[in-house]
Design an enzyme around this catalytic site. Structure first.
Site, PDB file in Angstrom:
ATOM      1  N   HIS A 237      -0.782   1.050 -10.271  1.00  0.00           N
ATOM      2  CA  HIS A 237      -1.567   0.250  -9.514  1.00  0.00           C
ATOM      3  C   HIS A 237      -2.081  -0.805 -10.659  1.00  0.00           C
ATOM      4  O   HIS A 237      -3.090  -1.077 -10.410  1.00  0.00           O
ATOM      5  CB  HIS A 237      -2.699   0.888  -8.876  1.00  0.00           C
ATOM      6  CG  HIS A 237      -2.938   0.115  -7.531  1.00  0.00           C
ATOM      7  ND1 HIS A 237      -3.257   0.837  -6.496  1.00  0.00           N
ATOM      8  CD2 HIS A 237      -3.167  -1.146  -7.262  1.00  0.00           C
ATOM      9  CE1 HIS A 237      -3.629  -0.037  -5.572  1.00  0.00           C
ATOM     10  NE2 HIS A 237      -3.740  -1.349  -5.902  1.00  0.00           N
TER      11      HIS A 237
ATOM     12  N   ARG B 187       1.009  -1.185   0.114  1.00  0.00           N
ATOM     13  CA  ARG B 187      -0.107  -0.193   0.056  1.00  0.00           C
ATOM     14  C   ARG B 187       0.713   1.336  -0.111  1.00  0.00           C
ATOM     15  O   ARG B 187       2.127   1.391   0.573  1.00  0.00           O
ATOM     16  CB  ARG B 187      -1.011  -0.045   1.348  1.00  0.00           C
ATOM     17  CG  ARG B 187      -2.096  -1.184   1.391  1.00  0.00           C
ATOM     18  CD  ARG B 187      -3.001  -0.717  -0.009  1.00  0.00           C
ATOM     19  NE  ARG B 187      -4.052  -1.640   0.095  1.00  0.00           N
ATOM     20  CZ  ARG B 187      -4.074  -2.708  -0.840  1.00  0.00           C
ATOM     21  NH1 ARG B 187      -3.288  -3.049  -1.762  1.00  0.00           N
ATOM     22  NH2 ARG B 187      -5.143  -3.537  -0.598  1.00  0.00           N
TER      23      ARG B 187
ATOM     24  N   GLU C  40      -3.661   8.057  -5.338  1.00  0.00           N
ATOM     25  CA  GLU C  40      -3.797   7.511  -6.512  1.00  0.00           C
ATOM     26  C   GLU C  40      -5.188   8.225  -7.050  1.00  0.00           C
ATOM     27  O   GLU C  40      -6.302   7.953  -6.365  1.00  0.00           O
ATOM     28  CB  GLU C  40      -3.903   6.155  -6.465  1.00  0.00           C
ATOM     29  CG  GLU C  40      -2.355   5.474  -5.941  1.00  0.00           C
ATOM     30  CD  GLU C  40      -2.667   3.870  -5.684  1.00  0.00           C
ATOM     31  OE1 GLU C  40      -1.685   3.280  -5.492  1.00  0.00           O
ATOM     32  OE2 GLU C  40      -3.722   3.480  -5.435  1.00  0.00           O
TER      33      GLU C  40
END
Length: 316
Positions: free
Chosen positions: A285, A234, A263
């Site tokens: 991601h 994370r 993000e």
């Protein structure tokens, strides 16, 4: 039954969701703000979502809501106390992306370890045409075999990475962020020992009070100057300004990140300063998002919905 997807675009338009049509009425929204979710959830029996926050503001008027399905492992976006108070069941999905994330971990590693940006650029800049030797190895790299790979968080993904690293001949060590996780067959060490001994450090841990800002200035300072750091856990586990400084000052050799604190990437992200692809690789991601993983994810969630309405009282 009415099933509402609040951010269907997060799954991708290439994934077949037609099996959901057999369960009832299906409504799909590409994305939903909190305000839009409050309206779109009003008459839903089931909500399917990824990042949309689920709380009194977003589902307070959803009087028919019985089940919330999160298309991810993490559930930080759920107000679980409120869901329990309302008697609404929730499900997440674990394990669907293990192979995909492990694969991406090694893709990032080899890109950095073998200096592939440099060699790709060397050939495409046509420097290899008419070169004096058949080989060009100005940028040195070593073999993965015999390196020490330190894993932060030895869950499903961490164990899979450990297995593959061992197959390459690595010594694998790990740090348990909770302090409770002991895995037979793997060498558990302290956080400080992992940082000092590892040639590669990869993060596969969840975000919690034990991991927030774990990789900070002090942590990077303890690592080898030749070490490669990878974060596939994370974003907030890493203090990004500290990582940027560690890369700029040569405290570590390189870093690969698939997750960021904010993000999509924030304009204020300090890692924007680093343009050298040999030092820093950031992917948006995507480690979890192989076609197979996304297909598997949505098949599992479809099964969760079927089971819920077949049994009436499934476990959350």
């Amino acid at each position: 039954m009415k099933i509402v997807f609040l951010d269907a675009k997060s799954i991708g338009e290439d994934i077949d969701l037609s099996t959901y049509d057999a369960l009832g009425e299906v409504i799909k929204y590409d994305f939903s703000t909190a305000e839009e979710a409050a309206v779109r959830s009003v008459d839903a029996d089931v909500l399917v979502l990824n990042k949309v926050e689920v709380n009194e503001k977003t589902i307070g008027n959803a009087s028919h809501l019985k089940l919330v399905c999160v298309t991810a492992t993490g559930t930080n976006n759920l107000d679980k106390a409120y869901l329990e108070k309302r008697g609404i069941t929730w499900h997440n999905v674990a394990g669907y992306s293990t192979e995909s994330v492990a694969q991406h971990t090694f893709a990032m590693l080899f890109y950095l370890l073998e200096k592939l940006p440099y060699y790709d650029r060397y050939v495409k800049d046509e420097k290899y045409i008419g070169d004096k030797m058949f080989t060009h190895f100005d940028k040195h790299f070593g073999e993965l075999a015999k390196m020490t790979w330190g894993i932060i968080g030895l869950g499903n993904i961490g164990r899979r990475v450990a297995d593959i690293a061992k197959a390459f001949g690595c010594r694998v060590i790990y740090y348990s962020t909770s302090g409770r996780n002991s895995q037979p067959g793997y060498e558990r060490v302290s956080f400080e020992e992992l940082l000092k001994e590892s040639d590669i450090v990869s993060v596969h841990a969840p975000l919690d009070e034990n991991t927030l800002d774990l990789m900070n200035k002090e942590a990077f300072h303890q690592m080898k100057k030749t070490a490669i750091f990878l974060n596939l856990g994370r974003g907030p586990i890493v203090v990004e300004e500290d990582l940027a400084e560690a890369l700029e000052q040569g405290e570590i050799a390189a870093a690969g990140l698939d997750v960021l604190r904010v993000e999509p990437m924030s304009p204020e992200n300090p890692l924007r300063r680093i343009k050298d692809s040999e030092k820093l690789l950031i992917t948006p991601h995507i480690a979890w998002a192989s076609v197979e993983a996304r297909t598997r994810l949505m098949e599992i969630i479809c099964g969760q919905i079927q089971e819920f309405f077949s049994n009436g009282s499934p476990e959350s």
